[in-house]
Design a protein around this motif. Structure first.
Motif, PDB file in Angstrom:
ATOM      1  N   LEU A  13       0.808  -1.214   0.000  1.00  0.00           N
ATOM      2  CA  LEU A  13       0.000   0.000   0.000  1.00  0.00           C
ATOM      3  C   LEU A  13       0.838   1.260   0.000  1.00  0.00           C
ATOM      4  O   LEU A  13       0.312   2.356  -0.179  1.00  0.00           O
ATOM      5  N   LEU A  14       2.146   1.110   0.194  1.00  0.00           N
ATOM      6  CA  LEU A  14       2.997   2.280   0.377  1.00  0.00           C
ATOM      7  C   LEU A  14       3.821   2.550  -0.861  1.00  0.00           C
ATOM      8  O   LEU A  14       4.192   1.643  -1.594  1.00  0.00           O
ATOM      9  N   PRO A  15       4.159   3.827  -1.124  1.00  0.00           N
ATOM     10  CA  PRO A  15       4.968   4.163  -2.292  1.00  0.00           C
ATOM     11  C   PRO A  15       6.409   3.739  -2.094  1.00  0.00           C
ATOM     12  O   PRO A  15       6.886   3.549  -0.989  1.00  0.00           O
ATOM     13  N   ALA A  16       7.106   3.625  -3.202  1.00  0.00           N
ATOM     14  CA  ALA A  16       8.546   3.365  -3.199  1.00  0.00           C
ATOM     15  C   ALA A  16       8.902   2.093  -2.452  1.00  0.00           C
ATOM     16  O   ALA A  16       9.930   1.984  -1.828  1.00  0.00           O
ATOM     17  N   THR A 364       5.142   2.763  18.522  1.00  0.00           N
ATOM     18  CA  THR A 364       3.744   2.502  18.164  1.00  0.00           C
ATOM     19  C   THR A 364       3.268   3.570  17.173  1.00  0.00           C
ATOM     20  O   THR A 364       3.996   4.493  16.841  1.00  0.00           O
ATOM     21  N   CYS A 365       2.028   3.421  16.690  1.00  0.00           N
ATOM     22  CA  CYS A 365       1.460   4.379  15.750  1.00  0.00           C
ATOM     23  C   CYS A 365       1.282   5.748  16.413  1.00  0.00           C
ATOM     24  O   CYS A 365       1.197   5.833  17.637  1.00  0.00           O
ATOM     25  N   PRO A 366       1.244   6.829  15.635  1.00  0.00           N
ATOM     26  CA  PRO A 366       1.197   6.882  14.174  1.00  0.00           C
ATOM     27  C   PRO A 366       2.576   6.709  13.535  1.00  0.00           C
ATOM     28  O   PRO A 366       3.605   6.906  14.191  1.00  0.00           O
ATOM     29  N   LEU A 367       2.558   6.362  12.252  1.00  0.00           N
ATOM     30  CA  LEU A 367       3.778   6.241  11.481  1.00  0.00           C
ATOM     31  C   LEU A 367       4.222   7.640  11.054  1.00  0.00           C
ATOM     32  O   LEU A 367       3.475   8.356  10.387  1.00  0.00           O
ATOM     33  N   LEU A 368       5.406   8.045  11.465  1.00  0.00           N
ATOM     34  CA  LEU A 368       5.903   9.387  11.169  1.00  0.00           C
ATOM     35  C   LEU A 368       6.738   9.385   9.902  1.00  0.00           C
ATOM     36  O   LEU A 368       7.503   8.457   9.653  1.00  0.00           O
ATOM     37  N   TRP A 369       6.610  10.435   9.128  1.00  0.00           N
ATOM     38  CA  TRP A 369       7.388  10.488   7.898  1.00  0.00           C
ATOM     39  C   TRP A 369       8.835  10.826   8.216  1.00  0.00           C
ATOM     40  O   TRP A 369       9.175  11.399   9.241  1.00  0.00           O
ATOM     41  N   ASP A 370       9.704  10.440   7.292  1.00  0.00           N
ATOM     42  CA  ASP A 370      11.138  10.568   7.506  1.00  0.00           C
ATOM     43  C   ASP A 370      11.777  11.125   6.239  1.00  0.00           C
ATOM     44  O   ASP A 370      11.447  10.703   5.132  1.00  0.00           O
ATOM     45  N   VAL A 371      12.703  12.057   6.403  1.00  0.00           N
ATOM     46  CA  VAL A 371      13.346  12.675   5.240  1.00  0.00           C
ATOM     47  C   VAL A 371      14.209  11.687   4.482  1.00  0.00           C
ATOM     48  O   VAL A 371      14.638  11.964   3.356  1.00  0.00           O
ATOM     49  N   LEU A 372      14.494  10.525   5.069  1.00  0.00           N
ATOM     50  CA  LEU A 372      15.216   9.477   4.351  1.00  0.00           C
ATOM     51  C   LEU A 372      14.275   8.391   3.837  1.00  0.00           C
ATOM     52  O   LEU A 372      14.707   7.474   3.144  1.00  0.00           O
ATOM     53  N   GLY A 373      12.987   8.481   4.202  1.00  0.00           N
ATOM     54  CA  GLY A 373      11.998   7.562   3.646  1.00  0.00           C
ATOM     55  C   GLY A 373      11.768   6.305   4.449  1.00  0.00           C
ATOM     56  O   GLY A 373      10.922   5.490   4.095  1.00  0.00           O
ATOM     57  N   PHE A 374      12.516   6.107   5.541  1.00  0.00           N
ATOM     58  CA  PHE A 374      12.392   4.882   6.321  1.00  0.00           C
ATOM     59  C   PHE A 374      12.184   5.214   7.793  1.00  0.00           C
ATOM     60  O   PHE A 374      13.133   5.205   8.577  1.00  0.00           O
ATOM     61  N   PRO A 375      10.953   5.488   8.238  1.00  0.00           N
ATOM     62  CA  PRO A 375      10.734   5.822   9.645  1.00  0.00           C
ATOM     63  C   PRO A 375      10.753   4.618  10.566  1.00  0.00           C
ATOM     64  O   PRO A 375      10.578   4.766  11.767  1.00  0.00           O
ATOM     65  N   GLY A 376      10.934   3.428  10.046  1.00  0.00           N
ATOM     66  CA  GLY A 376      10.939   2.236  10.889  1.00  0.00           C
ATOM     67  C   GLY A 376      10.978   0.996  10.035  1.00  0.00           C
ATOM     68  O   GLY A 376      11.767   0.891   9.093  1.00  0.00           O
ATOM     69  N   SER A 377      10.123   0.022  10.331  1.00  0.00           N
ATOM     70  CA  SER A 377      10.102  -1.221   9.569  1.00  0.00           C
ATOM     71  C   SER A 377       9.520  -1.038   8.179  1.00  0.00           C
ATOM     72  O   SER A 377       9.716  -1.879   7.305  1.00  0.00           O
ATOM     73  N   LEU A 378       8.761   0.030   7.966  1.00  0.00           N
ATOM     74  CA  LEU A 378       8.043   0.228   6.715  1.00  0.00           C
ATOM     75  C   LEU A 378       8.573   1.434   5.952  1.00  0.00           C
ATOM     76  O   LEU A 378       8.994   2.424   6.552  1.00  0.00           O
ATOM     77  N   TYR A 380       7.954   4.725   4.037  1.00  0.00           N
ATOM     78  CA  TYR A 380       6.844   5.682   4.085  1.00  0.00           C
ATOM     79  C   TYR A 380       7.339   7.058   3.646  1.00  0.00           C
ATOM     80  O   TYR A 380       8.177   7.667   4.300  1.00  0.00           O
ATOM     81  N   LEU A 381       6.800   7.510   2.531  1.00  0.00           N
ATOM     82  CA  LEU A 381       7.109   8.838   2.022  1.00  0.00           C
ATOM     83  C   LEU A 381       5.794   9.492   1.618  1.00  0.00           C
ATOM     84  O   LEU A 381       5.192   9.146   0.607  1.00  0.00           O
ATOM     85  N   PRO A 382       5.290  10.443   2.405  1.00  0.00           N
ATOM     86  CA  PRO A 382       3.994  11.066   2.101  1.00  0.00           C
ATOM     87  C   PRO A 382       4.029  11.798   0.757  1.00  0.00           C
ATOM     88  O   PRO A 382       5.087  12.209   0.278  1.00  0.00           O
ATOM     89  N   GLU A 383       2.864  11.974   0.186  1.00  0.00           N
ATOM     90  CA  GLU A 383       2.760  12.704  -1.070  1.00  0.00           C
ATOM     91  C   GLU A 383       3.308  14.117  -0.903  1.00  0.00           C
ATOM     92  O   GLU A 383       2.976  14.826   0.045  1.00  0.00           O
ATOM     93  N   GLY A 384       4.182  14.498  -1.805  1.00  0.00           N
ATOM     94  CA  GLY A 384       4.785  15.821  -1.762  1.00  0.00           C
ATOM     95  C   GLY A 384       6.108  15.875  -1.030  1.00  0.00           C
ATOM     96  O   GLY A 384       6.842  16.862  -1.134  1.00  0.00           O
TER      97      GLY A 384
END
Length: 589
Positions: A13-16, A364-378, A380-384
């Motif tokens: 479900l996640l980009p990249a 735990t949640c929420p999943l925070l975005w990361d400037v390197l694209g990897f905030p943890g096990s998943l 995650y790079l939000p749109e924009g």
């Protein structure tokens, strides 16, 4: 190894998201992130400077750029770019980072050699610098050391979930010169065709590059220290050992090593073998129901894992582990049933905690975005949002080649995707300990991608100084000095923060409340370990203040014993229940 089914559905479900590839019993991509297309990471903390650090920077600024010469300003490696980086021109960083240099250098004295490693070098801000330099490497294999720079121990930090980059009072370059190197070839901005098949190959290419670096910055005769995390538990010992073999202190005066949550032994020893005990110890973070927990224990017993830990995680060790590990076929390959203990735990905890981070299991949640694209096990790079080091303005600021930057390479950095070398605890690591008498292995208590008990099993199976393993159980208190750094972007802990132990030139440190990337989750703890490595302080179980914050008040109480988990079993006493005090946990005094 198989990719957990829920992880597949979540990642889809996640980009990249990297492609999914089934594996057959080997382990993940350790170290900074990406665990065989399946993980990643990120987390927490720091910035801004207290007064003593500011004073150091002001003095250093008056002295000018210590390494700015015609060579460090000039063109290099057929590039039209320069090494010197404008400290006030780093995108989104609204303060002066200070003197630094970035660029590419060849892995050979032959400019036609196919292979360049990219680096970012930060001279120390200490006004009384010593002739020494520290190397920082992330792992992977194939993960960029710039993750360590921007989220662990560099002069500026941009942690996941935070608004902007901040100054880092715990930056390692306040103590010594630090260079972050993207290696092997094929990692980050490093270019060329990967040709390495082993750690020996990686080390020889690194030494060729290192000589070019030393000559470029006129740093002949400097003491060399090497540090890193995760798969750098393979890189660092082999590189350090190769430097020692050169017997050339002009270029390779290897003087000590610090490795965090390192790959030092077989994957099974650091992952599935101690996994069930890990979930038992941290039962509140793995709140499985009785039926599933019973299934785990049944599988663990069938594979012989708990019995193995109880037999070999003892002090002193009774001897080397058998060459054939439990839970394996006759050819030594681990059975799917036994490997799947680890992955079944991962699948199950993702159901209970969809934002579970294998690098820091209390997340735990929420999943925070990361400037390197990897905030943890998943991933995650939000749109924009953009990956920081893949931005054109960032590449221009640090003289990087115009190519796609990945935190962990999607291509193999070893030919065929396999590192042929033995784990470092069987070869290079004991040699480095014996030659330098200055090696630290540290491990975060909340790391599941590599488990602390597995690292201890690796140590207890290793021969150095003419003996096997530690003779005594680690129980000494690891004391992190209190500090008066009050900026909210750079808060860091103090007090008894784990357990430490030293024998025959090797120090082990278990670190409370830290995940896989210790300088990120516990920056003050990592800073104290660096001070010890460099000889700035003589102990880690005493109340000596930080060298950068010497006037901060320290504890007046007795420290007691260490607090980090050391052995989540009955430690070789069959049938005896674990008791916190019997395992080296403190009676508070």
């Amino acid at each position: 190894m198989r990719l957990p089914s829920l992880a597949i559905s979540l990642l889809a479900l996640l980009p990249a998201t990297p492609g999914v590839v089934a594996a057959n019993g080997r382990s993940l991509k350790h170290a900074g992130k990406h665990i065989e297309e399946h993980f990643a990471r990120r987390a927490a903390d720091t910035s801004a400077r207290d007064r003593p650090v500011l004073e150091r920077d002001e003095v250093a600024a008056k002295k000018g750029h210590k390494f700015l010469t015609e060579k460090t300003k000039s063109k290099f490696s057929a590039s039209e770019l320069q090494f010197a980086v404008n400290g006030t021109g780093i995108p989104d960083v609204d303060f002066d980072v200070g003197e630094s240099y970035a660029g590419s250098l060849s892995i050979s004295s032959d400019p036609k050699e196919d292979g360049n490693l990219f680096f970012w070098f930060f001279p120390t801000s200490d006004p009384t610098p010593k002739k020494e330099i520290l190397i920082w490497l992330n792992g992977g294999p194939g993960c960029s050391s710039f993750e360590g720079l921007i989220q662990e121990n560099g002069p500026f930090l941009w942690q996941y979930g935070t608004y902007k980059p901040v100054q880092n009072p715990w930056s390692w370059n306040t103590l010594t010169n630090v260079v972050y190197i993207e290696q092997p070839v094929g990692t980050g901005f490093s270019t060329g065709t990967p040709t390495a098949t082993s750690e020996e190959d990686v080390a020889q290419q690194f030494l060729g590059w290192w000589k070019n670096f030393i000559n470029t910055f006129d740093m002949q005769g400097y003491k060399v220290y090497i540090s890193g995390e995760s798969y750098a538990g393979a890189y660092c010992p082999y590189i350090a050992s190769a430097m020692l073999d050169e017997k050339d202190k002009k270029y390779f005066d290897m003087s000590g090593m610090l490795i965090y949550d390192p790959v030092i032994t077989y994957d099974e020893v650091q992952e599935p073998i101690p996994a069930v005990q890990f979930t038992e110890y941290w039962a509140g973070l793995f709140p499985f129901n009785d039926t599933f927990r019973a299934d785990l224990k049944k599988a663990d017993k069938k594979c012989g894992y708990t019995d193995f830990v109880e037999e070999y995680l003892v002090y002193p060790p009774k001897g080397h582990m058998p060459t054939r590990l439990p839970g394996t076929f006759k050819n030594g390959t681990t059975t799917d049933e036994c490997w799947n203990i680890f992955w079944n735990i991962f699948d199950a905890i993702l159901l209970l905690n969809p934002c579970f981070d294998i690098y820091q299991v209390a997340t735990t949640c929420p999943l925070l975005w990361d400037v390197l694209g990897f905030p943890g096990s998943l991933t995650y790079l939000p749109e924009g949002a953009e990956i920081y080091f893949d931005r054109a303005d960032v590449k221009k600021a640090i003289h990087a080649p115009n190519m796609t930057w990945e935190q962990c390479s999607s291509d193999d950095v070893f030919v065929g995707g396999h590192d042929k070398s033995l784990p470092s605890s069987f070869t290079a690591l004991p040699k480095v300990i014996d030659k330098t008498k200055n090696v630290i292995i540290a491990h975060g208590a909340l790391d599941m991608v590599l488990l602390a008990n597995g690292t201890l099993l690796g140590i207890q199976n290793m021969t150095w100084g003419g003996k096997i393993g530690f003779r005594s159980k680690p129980v000494e208190p690891f004391y992190v000095p209190y500090n008066d750094i009050t900026n909210l972007s750079s808060l860091a802990a103090g007090g008894v923060f784990g357990t430490t132990h030293t024998e025959r030139g090797l120090t082990y440190v278990g670190i409370d409340m830290s995940g896989h990337m210790v300088p990120q989750y516990a920056p003050s703890a990592a800073f104290r370990q660096l001070e010890f490595l460099l000889g700035r302080v003589e102990c880690m179980d005493c109340k000596t203040p930080f060298t950068i914050n010497p006037k901060a008040a320290q504890s007046t109480q007795k420290l007691g014993l260490g607090t980090a988990p050391q052995g989540w079993s009955s430690a070789g006493v069959p049938g005896k229940a674990v008791h916190r005090r019997s395992m080296g946990y403190p009676r508070r005094k």
